[in-house]
Design a protein around this motif. Structure first.
Motif, mmCIF file in Angstrom:
data_model
loop_
_atom_site.group_PDB
_atom_site.id
_atom_site.type_symbol
_atom_site.label_atom_id
_atom_site.label_comp_id
_atom_site.label_asym_id
_atom_site.label_seq_id
_atom_site.Cartn_x
_atom_site.Cartn_y
_atom_site.Cartn_z
ATOM 1 N N GLU A 187 -5.668 -7.571 -19.074
ATOM 2 C CA GLU A 187 -5.748 -6.406 -19.966
ATOM 3 C C GLU A 187 -6.616 -5.264 -19.725
ATOM 4 O O GLU A 187 -6.917 -4.173 -20.218
ATOM 5 C CB GLU A 187 -6.309 -6.931 -21.337
ATOM 6 N N SER A 188 -7.044 -5.487 -18.394
ATOM 7 C CA SER A 188 -8.016 -4.441 -17.807
ATOM 8 C C SER A 188 -7.178 -3.044 -17.471
ATOM 9 O O SER A 188 -6.156 -2.932 -17.200
ATOM 10 C CB SER A 188 -8.584 -4.885 -16.439
ATOM 11 N N PRO A 189 -7.947 -1.909 -17.700
ATOM 12 C CA PRO A 189 -7.389 -0.815 -17.253
ATOM 13 C C PRO A 189 -7.102 -0.387 -15.974
ATOM 14 O O PRO A 189 -6.366 0.315 -15.367
ATOM 15 C CB PRO A 189 -8.382 0.415 -17.885
ATOM 16 N N THR A 190 -7.737 -1.424 -15.199
ATOM 17 C CA THR A 190 -7.815 -1.181 -13.591
ATOM 18 C C THR A 190 -6.743 -2.528 -13.070
ATOM 19 O O THR A 190 -7.152 -2.669 -11.963
ATOM 20 C CB THR A 190 -8.859 -1.196 -12.929
ATOM 21 N N PHE A 191 -6.110 -3.104 -14.044
ATOM 22 C CA PHE A 191 -5.210 -4.382 -13.345
ATOM 23 C C PHE A 191 -4.438 -4.157 -12.351
ATOM 24 O O PHE A 191 -3.675 -2.890 -12.310
ATOM 25 C CB PHE A 191 -4.255 -4.770 -14.631
ATOM 26 N N GLY A 192 -4.461 -4.826 -11.447
ATOM 27 C CA GLY A 192 -3.736 -4.575 -10.258
ATOM 28 C C GLY A 192 -4.118 -3.719 -9.135
ATOM 29 O O GLY A 192 -3.615 -3.561 -7.908
ATOM 30 N N ASP A 193 -5.246 -2.800 -9.651
ATOM 31 C CA ASP A 193 -5.917 -1.945 -8.519
ATOM 32 C C ASP A 193 -6.670 -2.732 -7.466
ATOM 33 O O ASP A 193 -7.141 -4.007 -7.778
ATOM 34 C CB ASP A 193 -6.686 -1.030 -9.142
ATOM 35 N N HIS A 194 -7.089 -2.230 -6.390
ATOM 36 C CA HIS A 194 -7.753 -3.016 -5.561
ATOM 37 C C HIS A 194 -8.873 -1.995 -4.799
ATOM 38 O O HIS A 194 -8.468 -0.973 -4.942
ATOM 39 C CB HIS A 194 -6.999 -3.591 -4.292
ATOM 40 N N VAL A 195 -9.902 -2.666 -4.077
ATOM 41 C CA VAL A 195 -10.723 -2.129 -3.450
ATOM 42 C C VAL A 195 -10.966 -2.557 -1.877
ATOM 43 O O VAL A 195 -10.557 -4.051 -1.779
ATOM 44 C CB VAL A 195 -12.198 -2.257 -4.012
ATOM 45 N N ALA A 196 -10.690 -2.035 -0.919
ATOM 46 C CA ALA A 196 -10.646 -2.301 0.403
ATOM 47 C C ALA A 196 -12.059 -1.939 1.258
ATOM 48 O O ALA A 196 -12.101 -0.580 1.402
ATOM 49 C CB ALA A 196 -9.341 -1.920 1.143
ATOM 50 N N VAL A 197 -12.762 -2.624 1.826
ATOM 51 C CA VAL A 197 -13.991 -2.380 2.476
ATOM 52 C C VAL A 197 -13.957 -3.146 3.825
ATOM 53 O O VAL A 197 -13.676 -4.152 3.854
ATOM 54 C CB VAL A 197 -14.967 -2.591 1.755
ATOM 55 N N ILE A 198 -14.306 -2.196 5.051
ATOM 56 C CA ILE A 198 -14.344 -3.095 6.243
ATOM 57 C C ILE A 198 -15.883 -3.627 6.390
ATOM 58 O O ILE A 198 -16.749 -2.914 6.214
ATOM 59 C CB ILE A 198 -14.066 -1.939 7.433
#
Length: 193
Positions: free
Chosen positions: A91-102
């Motif tokens: 139910e999050s507004p950022t559901f399915g979003d991701h962050v990628a950090v080296i």
């Protein structure tokens, strides 16, 4: 120790300070008081470590369901990875979003991945060693995974067209749309829709 926000507010990059001289450097890699002062108060109960012999080894996207959902504090001890956190709170507004950090051993940076997020990393160098703290013990009955190349997630893995080295389990992980066990953000409990 510097806390760096990411595109997903709950995921935080941490840059410990290194104090160097002619001998090398010293760094405090974990300070519970600094995290608590920033509202990131977590009791870590287990330390994990992995070693990947080849570049292009992909581990994840893994998560555990409540009551064993895990906060993870990830760092690279040797080598480099692309570290990824995916919002799996249905139910999050950022559901399915991701962050990628080296994350690299040379930089010493870390990623704090909250409960409710899936976690994965791709090794960018040979002989990469990753260490991470978790807030709940491993529970194989509550462990789940999402397919690493799910087109709905849009993760840009730097593979140059190659197939990553995967575990048998990660190779057959379900797509996000087919995953029955995810998180409900108001309570932190899994959803079964």
């Amino acid at each position: 120790m510097k806390l760096v926000p990411t595109a997903l507010a709950e995921v935080v990059e941490i840059q410990p300070t290194r104090h160097g001289d002619e001998r090398g450097w010293f760094s405090e890699i974990f300070r519970s008081d600094v995290l608590a002062d920033a509202g990131l108060d977590t009791d870590f109960v287990q330390d994990n470590e992995s070693f990947s012999a080849t570049s292009g080894t992909l581990r994840g996207i893994h998560y555990q369901l409540p009551p064993h959902a895990q906060v993870k504090l990830v760092r690279v001890i040797r080598g480099a990875v692309l570290d990824v956190a995916v919002d799996l709170r249905r139910e999050s507004p950022t559901f399915g979003d991701h962050v990628a950090v080296i994350l690299t051993a040379d930089s010493g940076n870390q990623l704090l991945v909250p409960a409710g997020f899936g976690h994965a990393f791709l090794t960018l160098e040979r002989d990469t060693q990753v260490g991470y703290k978790v807030s709940a013990p491993y529970d194989p009955e509550r462990e789940r995974s999402v397919r690493w190349d799910d087109p709905a997630l849009g993760i840009d893995w730097p593979l140059a067209g190659d197939i990553p080295v995967l575990s048998a389990r990660d190779a057959v992980a379900p797509l996000l749309a087919d995953q029955p066990d995810l998180f409900d953000p108001p309570t932190g409990q899994e959803s079964s829709s």
